[in-house]
Design a protein around this motif. Structure first.
Motif, PDB file in Angstrom:
ATOM      1  N   SER A   1       0.847  -1.178   0.000  1.00 29.19           N
ATOM      2  CA  SER A   1       0.000   0.000   0.000  1.00 29.19           C
ATOM      3  C   SER A   1       0.886   1.233   0.000  1.00 29.19           C
ATOM      4  CB  SER A   1      -0.886  -0.003   1.249  1.00 29.19           C
ATOM      5  OG  SER A   1      -1.630   1.179   1.303  1.00 29.19           O
ATOM      6  N   ILE A   2       0.694   2.083  -0.991  1.00 32.44           N
ATOM      7  CA  ILE A   2       1.475   3.306  -1.082  1.00 32.44           C
ATOM      8  C   ILE A   2       0.511   4.477  -0.974  1.00 32.44           C
ATOM      9  CG2 ILE A   2       3.007   4.687  -2.525  1.00 32.44           C
ATOM     10  CD1 ILE A   2       3.910   2.080  -3.830  1.00 32.44           C
ATOM     11  N   ASN A   3       0.726   5.316   0.012  1.00 35.22           N
ATOM     12  CA  ASN A   3      -0.137   6.474   0.218  1.00 35.22           C
ATOM     13  C   ASN A   3       0.452   7.679  -0.493  1.00 35.22           C
ATOM     14  OD1 ASN A   3      -1.890   5.067   1.870  1.00 35.22           O
ATOM     15  ND2 ASN A   3      -0.642   5.420   3.671  1.00 35.22           N
ATOM     16  N   ILE A   4       0.041   7.877  -1.731  1.00 39.50           N
ATOM     17  CA  ILE A   4       0.522   8.996  -2.518  1.00 39.50           C
ATOM     18  C   ILE A   4      -0.684   9.790  -2.987  1.00 39.50           C
ATOM     19  CG2 ILE A   4       1.749   9.682  -4.603  1.00 39.50           C
ATOM     20  CD1 ILE A   4       3.384   7.139  -4.329  1.00 39.50           C
ATOM     21  N   GLY A   5      -0.615  11.068  -2.845  1.00 36.17           N
ATOM     22  CA  GLY A   5      -1.691  11.936  -3.300  1.00 36.17           C
ATOM     23  C   GLY A   5      -2.751  12.115  -2.244  1.00 36.17           C
ATOM     24  N   PRO A   6      -3.640  13.053  -2.501  1.00 39.93           N
ATOM     25  CA  PRO A   6      -4.674  13.343  -1.503  1.00 39.93           C
ATOM     26  C   PRO A   6      -5.640  12.178  -1.348  1.00 39.93           C
ATOM     27  CG  PRO A   6      -5.113  14.515  -3.537  1.00 39.93           C
ATOM     28  CD  PRO A   6      -3.767  13.858  -3.691  1.00 39.93           C
ATOM     29  N   PRO A   7      -6.292  12.097  -0.186  1.00 37.37           N
ATOM     30  CA  PRO A   7      -7.260  11.022   0.004  1.00 37.37           C
ATOM     31  C   PRO A   7      -8.453  11.210  -0.922  1.00 37.37           C
ATOM     32  CG  PRO A   7      -7.360  12.579   1.819  1.00 37.37           C
ATOM     33  CD  PRO A   7      -6.200  12.990   0.961  1.00 37.37           C
ATOM     34  N   VAL A   8      -9.057  10.110  -1.298  1.00 39.05           N
ATOM     35  CA  VAL A   8     -10.257  10.146  -2.117  1.00 39.05           C
ATOM     36  C   VAL A   8     -11.379   9.594  -1.247  1.00 39.05           C
ATOM     37  CG1 VAL A   8     -11.399   9.290  -4.183  1.00 39.05           C
ATOM     38  CG2 VAL A   8      -8.949   9.824  -4.237  1.00 39.05           C
ATOM     39  N   ILE A   9     -12.326  10.441  -0.930  1.00 41.04           N
ATOM     40  CA  ILE A   9     -13.435  10.068  -0.066  1.00 41.04           C
ATOM     41  C   ILE A   9     -14.699  10.089  -0.926  1.00 41.04           C
ATOM     42  CG2 ILE A   9     -14.692  10.608   2.047  1.00 41.04           C
ATOM     43  CD1 ILE A   9     -11.679  10.053   2.465  1.00 41.04           C
ATOM     44  N   VAL A  10     -15.432   8.987  -0.952  1.00 40.00           N
ATOM     45  CA  VAL A  10     -16.581   8.899  -1.836  1.00 40.00           C
ATOM     46  C   VAL A  10     -17.922   9.062  -1.128  1.00 40.00           C
ATOM     47  CG1 VAL A  10     -15.409   7.530  -3.585  1.00 40.00           C
ATOM     48  CG2 VAL A  10     -16.571   6.388  -1.710  1.00 40.00           C
ATOM     49  N   GLY A  11     -17.926   9.176   0.158  1.00 43.61           N
ATOM     50  CA  GLY A  11     -19.168   9.360   0.891  1.00 43.61           C
ATOM     51  C   GLY A  11     -18.882   9.906   2.268  1.00 43.61           C
TER      52      GLY A  11
ATOM     53  N   ALA B   1     -11.123   2.795  19.856  1.00 40.62           N
ATOM     54  CA  ALA B   1     -12.247   2.086  19.234  1.00 40.62           C
ATOM     55  C   ALA B   1     -13.489   2.077  20.120  1.00 40.62           C
ATOM     56  CB  ALA B   1     -11.839   0.654  18.888  1.00 40.62           C
ATOM     57  N   ARG B   2     -13.297   2.103  21.429  1.00 44.88           N
ATOM     58  CA  ARG B   2     -14.445   2.034  22.343  1.00 44.88           C
ATOM     59  C   ARG B   2     -14.942   3.406  22.787  1.00 44.88           C
ATOM     60  NH1 ARG B   2     -14.661  -3.358  25.501  1.00 44.88           N
ATOM     61  NH2 ARG B   2     -13.522  -4.678  24.076  1.00 44.88           N
ATOM     62  N   GLU B   3     -14.314   4.465  22.279  1.00 45.01           N
ATOM     63  CA  GLU B   3     -14.798   5.808  22.612  1.00 45.01           C
ATOM     64  C   GLU B   3     -16.169   6.020  21.967  1.00 45.01           C
ATOM     65  OE1 GLU B   3     -13.437   8.125  24.676  1.00 45.01           O
ATOM     66  OE2 GLU B   3     -11.865   6.661  25.136  1.00 45.01           O
ATOM     67  N   HIS B   4     -16.861   7.036  22.426  1.00 42.39           N
ATOM     68  CA  HIS B   4     -18.211   7.329  21.944  1.00 42.39           C
ATOM     69  C   HIS B   4     -18.198   7.668  20.450  1.00 42.39           C
ATOM     70  CE1 HIS B   4     -22.288   8.760  21.898  1.00 42.39           C
ATOM     71  NE2 HIS B   4     -21.902   9.959  21.508  1.00 42.39           N
ATOM     72  N   HIS B   5     -18.956   6.905  19.668  1.00 46.18           N
ATOM     73  CA  HIS B   5     -19.113   7.156  18.235  1.00 46.18           C
ATOM     74  C   HIS B   5     -20.318   8.081  18.060  1.00 46.18           C
ATOM     75  CE1 HIS B   5     -16.299   3.935  17.825  1.00 46.18           C
ATOM     76  NE2 HIS B   5     -16.410   3.891  16.506  1.00 46.18           N
ATOM     77  N   ILE B   6     -20.080   9.248  17.497  1.00 45.93           N
ATOM     78  CA  ILE B   6     -21.153  10.209  17.266  1.00 45.93           C
ATOM     79  C   ILE B   6     -21.613  10.045  15.818  1.00 45.93           C
ATOM     80  CG2 ILE B   6     -21.782  12.656  17.257  1.00 45.93           C
ATOM     81  CD1 ILE B   6     -19.239  13.073  19.062  1.00 45.93           C
ATOM     82  N   PRO B   7     -22.891   9.731  15.609  1.00 43.23           N
ATOM     83  CA  PRO B   7     -23.369   9.623  14.221  1.00 43.23           C
ATOM     84  C   PRO B   7     -23.029  10.907  13.461  1.00 43.23           C
ATOM     85  CG  PRO B   7     -25.048   8.864  15.741  1.00 43.23           C
ATOM     86  CD  PRO B   7     -23.958   9.495  16.572  1.00 43.23           C
ATOM     87  N   TYR B   8     -22.605  10.759  12.220  1.00 43.37           N
ATOM     88  CA  TYR B   8     -22.110  11.918  11.470  1.00 43.37           C
ATOM     89  C   TYR B   8     -23.147  13.037  11.375  1.00 43.37           C
ATOM     90  CZ  TYR B   8     -20.106  14.876   7.910  1.00 43.37           C
ATOM     91  OH  TYR B   8     -19.622  15.954   7.239  1.00 43.37           O
TER      92      TYR B   8
END
Length: 144
Positions: free
Chosen positions: A30-40, A112-119
């Motif tokens: 896995s090579i992390n090059i370039g900006p992240p691509v977020i689709v949702g 991982a067990r911290e409070h998950h706030i719905p987006y």
């Protein structure tokens, strides 16, 4: 003689293909090059305790929210955006707030067990999650 050379060449290519095929099945790169691509949008946000930094646990890339901006490290570079979907721009490391780049590398497991706030709820509490001044803690571009 020409036929022998061709047969050997084909055998070598097939052997190399078999070896490469087996190696590819066993090795992941896995090579992390370039900006992240977020689709949702993220499904939830989680705050790193005591920092004001939020992360999106549902993404495969490191993406944080702090000081009204989204931040993402990709290799040696850092990117910043006013919206998680971009556009993402390269920023100097000195411009990344200290609270963001000091998030522990194992943050996903550690929190991982911290409070998950719905987006949707998180978004209401933090405006649109866009632009400077929204959210907890405001980075000032000096490594604060």
């Amino acid at each position: 003689m020409k036929r022998t050379f061709v047969n050997r060449l084909l055998s070598a290519v097939l052997l190399f293909g078999m070896i490469a095929g087996n190696a590819a099945a066993e090795v992941s790169l896995s090579i992390n090059i370039g900006p992240p691509v977020i689709v949702g949008p993220p499904s939830a946000m989680v705050m790193v305790p005591g920092t004001g930094v939020y992360f999106a646990p549902g993404f495969d890339v490191d993406i944080f929210f702090y000081g009204g901006y989204w931040w993402s490290p990709r290799g040696e570079r850092w990117y910043r955006a006013s919206d998680y979907g971009g556009p993402w721009h390269v920023v100097r490391r000195a411009a990344v707030p200290r609270a963001v780049y000091r998030v522990p590398g194992d943050y996903r497991q550690a929190y991982a067990r911290e409070h998950h706030i719905p987006y949707g709820q998180w978004k209401k509490e933090h405006g649109r999650g866009n632009g400077p001044g929204k959210g907890h803690g405001r980075g000032h571009g000096r490594g604060d």
